[in-house]
Design a protein around this motif. Sequence first.
Motif, short mmCIF file in Angstrom:
data_model
loop_
_atom_site.label_atom_id
_atom_site.label_comp_id
_atom_site.label_asym_id
_atom_site.label_seq_id
_atom_site.Cartn_x
_atom_site.Cartn_y
_atom_site.Cartn_z
N ALA A 243 0.84 -1.21 0.00
CA ALA A 243 0.00 0.00 0.00
C ALA A 243 0.87 1.25 0.00
N ILE A 244 1.90 1.26 0.86
CA ILE A 244 2.80 2.41 0.92
C ILE A 244 3.53 2.59 -0.40
N GLY A 245 3.95 1.47 -0.98
CA GLY A 245 4.66 1.53 -2.25
C GLY A 245 3.82 2.15 -3.36
N ILE A 246 2.57 1.75 -3.43
CA ILE A 246 1.69 2.25 -4.50
C ILE A 246 1.32 3.71 -4.27
N VAL A 247 1.03 4.06 -2.99
CA VAL A 247 0.62 5.43 -2.67
C VAL A 247 1.81 6.39 -2.75
N SER A 248 2.96 5.96 -2.24
CA SER A 248 4.13 6.84 -2.17
C SER A 248 4.81 7.05 -3.52
N PHE A 249 4.69 6.05 -4.40
CA PHE A 249 5.38 6.13 -5.68
C PHE A 249 4.35 6.15 -6.83
N PRO A 250 3.89 7.35 -7.21
CA PRO A 250 2.91 7.43 -8.30
C PRO A 250 3.43 6.85 -9.61
N GLN A 251 4.75 6.79 -9.76
CA GLN A 251 5.33 6.21 -10.98
C GLN A 251 4.94 4.74 -11.13
N ILE A 252 4.78 4.05 -9.99
CA ILE A 252 4.40 2.63 -10.04
C ILE A 252 2.95 2.48 -10.45
N SER A 253 2.06 3.23 -9.78
CA SER A 253 0.63 3.15 -10.14
C SER A 253 0.43 3.62 -11.57
N ASN A 254 1.29 4.57 -12.01
CA ASN A 254 1.23 5.07 -13.39
C ASN A 254 1.51 3.95 -14.39
N ARG A 255 2.43 3.04 -14.02
CA ARG A 255 2.79 1.92 -14.90
C ARG A 255 1.57 1.03 -15.14
N PHE A 256 0.83 0.75 -14.08
CA PHE A 256 -0.34 -0.12 -14.21
C PHE A 256 -1.52 0.62 -14.82
N GLU A 257 -1.66 1.90 -14.47
CA GLU A 257 -2.75 2.70 -15.02
C GLU A 257 -2.62 2.83 -16.54
N SER A 258 -1.39 3.05 -17.00
CA SER A 258 -1.17 3.22 -18.44
C SER A 258 -1.52 1.94 -19.20
N MET A 259 -1.25 0.79 -18.57
CA MET A 259 -1.53 -0.49 -19.22
C MET A 259 -3.03 -0.69 -19.42
N LEU A 260 -3.83 -0.08 -18.53
CA LEU A 260 -5.29 -0.24 -18.60
C LEU A 260 -5.97 0.93 -19.31
N SER A 261 -5.18 1.87 -19.81
CA SER A 261 -5.75 3.08 -20.42
C SER A 261 -6.40 2.82 -21.77
N ASN A 262 -5.96 1.77 -22.46
CA ASN A 262 -6.48 1.50 -23.80
C ASN A 262 -6.18 0.05 -24.17
N PHE A 263 -7.15 -0.61 -24.81
CA PHE A 263 -6.96 -2.01 -25.20
C PHE A 263 -6.94 -2.20 -26.72
N GLU A 264 -7.10 -1.09 -27.45
CA GLU A 264 -7.12 -1.17 -28.91
C GLU A 264 -5.83 -0.56 -29.47
N TYR A 265 -5.47 -1.01 -30.65
CA TYR A 265 -4.23 -0.50 -31.24
C TYR A 265 -4.31 -0.53 -32.76
N GLN A 266 -3.55 0.36 -33.37
CA GLN A 266 -3.36 0.41 -34.81
C GLN A 266 -1.87 0.30 -35.08
N PHE A 267 -1.49 -0.57 -35.99
CA PHE A 267 -0.07 -0.80 -36.24
C PHE A 267 0.65 0.48 -36.67
N ASP A 268 -0.03 1.34 -37.39
CA ASP A 268 0.64 2.53 -37.93
C ASP A 268 0.65 3.71 -36.95
N ASN A 269 0.28 3.46 -35.69
CA ASN A 269 0.34 4.50 -34.67
C ASN A 269 1.81 4.86 -34.40
N PRO A 270 2.23 6.09 -34.71
CA PRO A 270 3.64 6.47 -34.55
C PRO A 270 3.98 6.95 -33.14
#
Length: 417
Positions: A243-270
């Motif tokens: 809990a302390i790790g996730i709350v104290s280090f937003p960079q960590i929660s950011n890693r997981f949040e970014s993974m869940l931000s979008n599930f679709e992709y286009q190959f030509d996305n630059p």
Amino acid sequence: MNQLLIKVKRNQVNYWLLFTAILAFLLGQAKLANILIITLVAYWLIDRDLIQKLKKIINRKSVIFLTTYFTLTLLWLVHSSDLSQGFKFVEMRLLILLLPIVISTADFNELQFENIKKTFVYGCIGVLALGLVNSTFDYWSTRDSGFFFNDNLTSIVGIQAAYFAIIVNISIVLCAGLILNDFKSFHNYVAILFLILGEFLLATRISILTLALLVIIFIIHISIKHSRRTALGALIIMLVIFAIGIVSFPQISNRFESMLSNFEYQFDNPNPVNHFNAEVSSENWNGLTIRLALWECGWEVIKDNFWLGVGTGDYEESFNKRIEKVNFKYAQAMKFGVHNQYLYTWISFGIVGLIFFLSSIIGLVILGYRNNNYQFIIVLAIFCIAFLTENVLNRYYGIFPFAMMLSIVYYSKRVMD
């Protein structure tokens, strides 16, 4: 008496060569580590008992299983068009052949094996400490807290965070073993807490999830073998740490949040992949979408080479042709691989090679279980999980710990092959 003295001296030389090679590896000195391993192998070859050692190796299933990936790499050279690239992979994975053979017959005693494990654990801690000091200087000059995370933390030794995170998880397992052997050793508790902190700072998603699994296994073990009260206390402490790790280090929660931000992709996305130290954008690639796209490309290569693959040396050419065909711009720019060891194995060696590889893993699990070597099974599981998102056995910093630590942990216990 003279023969015993010779054996003791040989035993000590092997030990110090291995000890120093591990330290060199952890400090990012790959060339020095390789020189020490070559010296170790050369010293092993001039032993007067070499024939007996070779006979022992032939009869050991564990050696066959541990060296399977090198065997596949060597055999599939005959199916390769690019022999130059193929021999590079053979050379790179030679450690997967040499280390299990040497370590299984070097006659290390129990104390030496334990000291080698401690060397790995405290060497890993030392590198993390150096990384924190280095990051602190960078932070003072820039006021950017991102220097404490991911690749920035291990830049001082030149090892990518994804690979050093595997090393840290192995160290956590070894350190947990030290604690279970001696519950009163306070310094081991400090060591394991520091390693857990390091795992969080490395901010590698798959390794943090693996760490959570390791904690669950550790608590279950304490509950069964010791007391439920102790297990409950350990659970509460670990929940607080997470809990302390996730709350104290937003960079960590950011890693997981970014993974869940979008599930679709286009190959030509630059656009690039979302960075742990920047605002998450659904227009960017994230850790999940980039891998889904790479795995899709890998599967298309597999469909054309289902049974025998493309061969040891033709993986890169075949995969690159596919990402060019679908106009996968970002993967082309970053020269990404398939980011999955199982898919890589299928592409290179076909379903036949993949079955042999998976069979070797199952075989090692069975042998570990028969020998009550659960620490070995857990370390093997760490690699198997890492294989899901990285081509671990395509990089030196994945190959060395795979060959070295699986052999050390397996043969540190009396084995019945």
